[in-house]
Design a protein around this motif. Sequence first.
Motif, mmCIF file in Angstrom:
data_model
loop_
_atom_site.group_PDB
_atom_site.id
_atom_site.type_symbol
_atom_site.label_atom_id
_atom_site.label_comp_id
_atom_site.label_asym_id
_atom_site.label_seq_id
_atom_site.Cartn_x
_atom_site.Cartn_y
_atom_site.Cartn_z
ATOM 1 N N MET A 213 -2.023 3.176 -6.289
ATOM 2 C CA MET A 213 -2.894 2.653 -5.239
ATOM 3 C C MET A 213 -3.814 1.567 -5.790
ATOM 4 N N LEU B 106 0.818 -1.215 0.000
ATOM 5 C CA LEU B 106 0.000 0.000 0.000
ATOM 6 C C LEU B 106 0.848 1.260 0.000
ATOM 7 N N PRO C 1 1.815 3.645 -4.540
ATOM 8 C CA PRO C 1 1.639 5.073 -4.842
ATOM 9 C C PRO C 1 2.951 5.849 -4.848
ATOM 10 N N SER D 71 -1.787 -1.520 -6.233
ATOM 11 C CA SER D 71 -1.464 -2.097 -4.930
ATOM 12 C C SER D 71 -2.653 -2.862 -4.364
ATOM 13 N N LEU D 72 -3.829 -2.260 -4.439
ATOM 14 C CA LEU D 72 -5.028 -2.942 -3.932
ATOM 15 C C LEU D 72 -5.326 -4.196 -4.733
#
Length: 88
Positions: A74, A42, A46, A77-78
Amino acid sequence: MSTPSQPEPTSPDEPSAEDKAEELRSFNIREQDSAWRAVAYLLTGPLIYGGLGALADHWLGTSWLVGAGIVGGMALSLYLIWFRYGTQ
């Protein structure tokens, strides 16, 4: 008169209390490691893509690629967290 109770013998197939405790400890360590990896994903997504967006903004003379890089990082990452840990 009552006799002191003897512990029941365990079968050779049944794990001992020490084995169960060690298994629980190793499970907790694995789960804690997974949680810290998710936090790292996380943060780094970014940061890396926002940094790349800042470099591209500098070279191209634009001002919107930083935001796009942060949002894209982001989202990636998610997705990575969901793909890696959500499908187990």
